[in-house]
Design an enzyme around this catalytic site. Structure first.
Site, short mmCIF file in Angstrom:
data_model
loop_
_atom_site.label_atom_id
_atom_site.label_comp_id
_atom_site.label_asym_id
_atom_site.label_seq_id
_atom_site.Cartn_x
_atom_site.Cartn_y
_atom_site.Cartn_z
N ASP A 79 4.54 -6.89 -6.57
CA ASP A 79 4.39 -6.18 -4.83
C ASP A 79 3.70 -4.68 -5.39
O ASP A 79 3.59 -4.47 -6.14
CB ASP A 79 5.96 -6.49 -4.50
CG ASP A 79 7.06 -5.87 -5.80
OD1 ASP A 79 6.29 -6.07 -6.64
OD2 ASP A 79 7.38 -4.89 -4.88
N GLU A 144 10.51 -5.35 -7.02
CA GLU A 144 10.60 -3.81 -7.64
C GLU A 144 10.11 -2.68 -6.85
O GLU A 144 11.32 -2.15 -6.57
CB GLU A 144 9.30 -3.65 -9.01
CG GLU A 144 9.93 -2.57 -9.57
CD GLU A 144 9.86 -1.37 -8.87
OE1 GLU A 144 9.99 -0.27 -10.03
OE2 GLU A 144 8.55 -1.21 -8.74
ZN ZN Z 1 5.97 -0.38 -10.66
#
Ligand code: ZN
Length: 440
Positions: A79, A144
């Site tokens: 992501d 994340e």
């Molecule tokens: Zn990162």
């Protein structure tokens, strides 16, 4: 058409896998097409490795090695953070244009460069019929940037299968040029710990009322005074063991005048802490827990006195401090019982991974092989990574992306003009390949 591996990176950068704390705002079609494209680009990897899906779009692969005694986990996340449309990108952020010898776009550095370099290294080794000496796990998170759960689920899966990684490698440091003033050589900066991210809210309540009849010391004024006190009373600064080791390794490459201070950092900790604080906010953050006042809210209208005033304080907890210690410090310096302190997100600093250790030496020597001009050295990361979750099951968690990054490139992360040099990307693939080849 550039190198085929570069085309793979470009194809995946073009897919805007922007994560969001609100699942309803996530473009799941983008993540689906990212996963489909990843599978299309790395057919051997999907044919030979065992895949477990984690979280909405996270991937956990097992590449069975000759032994499962010392498993390695290679991490990255697929992501990216959103793009500020008003920022002056030289090349559109999801176009993945190749310009001036670099691929430009959101995620090239953070962290699709690592996703693709790891995948490509594995793909090539499979092509050569290589079996790694040890089990190699690939853990690619999908959330994340929003502190999501896919990495947590990966840790749960490993726990369920009773896997105790020998070491874990995630994003973090880099082959960083211009990282330290006066040091001409790039630093192979390997994160051995990371500060904890904690969010507190200061809240003051009162009567509020009509703005024509104000009284002194209302919620807004008390909150403002509390914020100023926090700003004026930082936590004590100190030089950590990791920073001492970092300086010791950089000393031979520093200007002559600086060498004695750096070489003797251990004995000169108090003086060094002072110097680092004086040198600016970046180096000061290396020495202590930091507070940043971020969100503010109070009255909803120009003619209304707030009955509640709130401020968000983003705290980065230094190794050696704790959230409880931070709250106690704030209570003391604010010195006002009407200011309520609420912990809304609690994150302690991560344990420090060993430096005098075979796993660290393997990373170091692989850096030395591929980047002979770089000085490998440990450091404490300021930002958070998914790898912090792995500290539950592994004492050796390292944070390093094997790419050369200039200061300007590092500043482009989460900002604009993010780009990764084509040659640097290719060298990164070789680095991961060599790391796997050198497992024994
Ligand atoms: Zn990162």
């Amino acid at each position: 058409m550039t190198h085929p591996a570069v085309e793979k990176l470009r194809a995946l950068v073009r897919i805007p896998t922007v994560s969001d704390r609100d699942p309803a705002r996530v473009d799941t079609a983008a993540f689906d097409s990212f996963l489909a494209e990843h599978e299309r680009l790395f057919p051997r990897l999907y044919a030979s490795l065992e895949l477990t899906r984690v979280g909405p779009h996270g991937l956990l692969f097992l590449w069975s090695g000759a032994s499962d005694a010392r498993p390695l986990v290679l991490m990255a996340h697929l992501d990216v953070v959103p793009v500020d449309e008003s920022a002056p990108w030289q090349h559109p952020p999801f176009s993945a244009e190749v310009n001036d010898g670099a691929v430009w776009g959101r995620g090239t550095l953070d962290d699709k460069g690592c996703v693709v370099a790891i995948s490509e290294a594995v793909e090539r080794l499979l092509e050569q019929g290589v079996t790694p000496a040890q089990d190699v796990w690939l853990s690619f998170g999908c959330d994340e940037e929003v502190s999501g759960t896919s990495a947590v689920e990966a840790v749960e899966e490993l726990t369920r299968r009773e896997v105790r990684p020998w070491f874990v490698l995630d994003e973090g440091g880099a082959v960083a040029g211009g990282a330290f003033p006066g040091i001409g050589r790039p630093v192979g900066a390997i994160g051995v710990s990371e500060k904890g991210t904690t969010t507190l809210v200061l809240q003051v309540e009162g009567r509020g009322g009509h703005a024509s009849t104000p009284s002194r010391n209302g919620p807004t004024a008390r909150l403002a005074r509390a914020i100023l006190r926090v700003d004026r009373h930082p936590m004590p600064s100190a030089v950590s063991d990791t920073t001492v080791e970092l300086f010791r390794r950089l000393a031979p490459h520093a200007p002559l005048a600086m060498r004695p201070l750096m070489r003797n950092a251990d004995r000169l900790r108090p003086a060094l802490a002072k110097a680092l604080v004086a040198a600016g906010p970046e180096s000061a953050a290396m020495t202590r827990t930091t507070f940043a006042t971020t969100t503010l809210s109070g009255s909803p209208a120009h003619n209304v006195i707030a009955s509640t005033a709130r401020a968000g304080i983003n705290v980065r907890v230094m190794v050696g401090d704790s959230v409880a210690g931070v709250v106690a410090h704030l209570r003391r310096v604010i010195g006002d019982k009407s200011v309520r302190i609420e912990v809304v997100e609690e994150g302690e600093a991560s344990p420090v991974s060993p430096v005098d250790d075979d796993a660290f030496r393997l990373l170091e020597s692989t850096v030395a092989e591929l980047f002979p001009d770089a000085v490998p050295a440990p450091y404490v990361m300021m930002a958070a990574t998914d790898s912090r979750h792995f500290t539950r099951i592994c004492e050796r968690v390292y944070r390093f992306a094997p790419f050369r990054m200039s200061k300007a490139q590092r500043e482009a992360i989460h900002s604009y003009d993010e780009h990764l040099g084509v040659d640097d990307f290719l060298a990164g693939i070789d680095w991961y390949r060599r790391l796997i080849e050198r497992l024994t």
